[in-house]
Design an enzyme around this catalytic site. Structure first.
Site, PDB file in Angstrom:
ATOM      1  N   TYR A  24       0.801  -1.240   0.000  1.00  0.00           N
ATOM      2  CA  TYR A  24       0.000   0.000   0.000  1.00  0.00           C
ATOM      3  C   TYR A  24       0.831   1.287   0.000  1.00  0.00           C
ATOM      4  CZ  TYR A  24      -3.691  -3.310   1.110  1.00  0.00           C
ATOM      5  OH  TYR A  24      -4.571  -4.362   1.053  1.00  0.00           O
ATOM      6  N   HIS A 102      -9.470   1.184  -5.506  1.00  0.00           N
ATOM      7  CA  HIS A 102      -8.523   0.450  -4.672  1.00  0.00           C
ATOM      8  C   HIS A 102      -7.106   0.909  -4.973  1.00  0.00           C
ATOM      9  CE1 HIS A 102     -11.645  -2.262  -3.352  1.00  0.00           C
ATOM     10  NE2 HIS A 102     -12.051  -2.303  -4.610  1.00  0.00           N
TER      11      HIS A 102
END
Ligand code: DQA
Length: 155
Positions: A24, A102
């Site tokens: 991430y 996302h």
């Protein structure tokens, strides 16, 4: 009055920056929100960013989006993406367009992540561009509005 867009971050996204940085990245949620707001400012759009780890809170925000004056929602449900029928039903119930986003490419990871229960009721899904996914989501929402305006004007 400027168009207003709601950005919703779901479960665990408050940990951005320290959570699995290899997946991430190292940018915190506060920094991501700053980039989103700067992008929105350049587009002449007002944006509000909210995060919750609670499904019901996200449902409440989705249900209230129209009444709060938001023209669309950019939504990263986090892991709720893969199993929350409550969030899916909330997205289906409201007449505000929702773009699912996302950070990671959910289709290139574990198999369970490639299934989104939200995608079928969202206007579309953007996945895999890091924080840029939110900016693309915002632009996608704005392009829906431009297309609708042109269609009404017969252009
Ligand atoms: C995520 C992908 C989900 O599978 C995961 O559970 C998240 C983050 C993303 O932004 O890449 O929490 O939504």
């Amino acid at each position: 009055m400027a168009t207003a867009v709601l950005v919703l971050h779901g479960v665990n996204l408050n940990l951005l920056g320290t959570r699995e940085p290899a997946v991430y990245g190292r940018t915190s949620l506060t920094a991501v929100d700053r980039v989103i707001k700067e992008h929105a400012r350049r587009r002449g759009v007002r944006v509000e960013c909210r995060q919750s780890n609670h499904e019901g809170q996200l449902v409440d925000w989705l249900q209230g989006a129209r009444a709060e004056g938001f023209a669309g929602v950019v939504f990263n449900p986090g892991a709720f993406t893969h199993y929350s029928i409550a969030l899916r039903d909330a997205v289906a119930a409201i007449d505000v367009p929702v773009v699912e986003v996302h950070l990671s490419n959910v289709h290139a990871r574990e198999e369970f992540r490639s299934r989104s229960v939200i995608a079928a009721v969202a206007r579309g899904q953007i996945s895999g561009f890091g924080p840029q996914s939110y900016l693309l989501g915002l632009d996608a929402l704005l392009s829906l509005r431009t297309t609708a305006t042109r269609a009404r004007a017969g252009r």
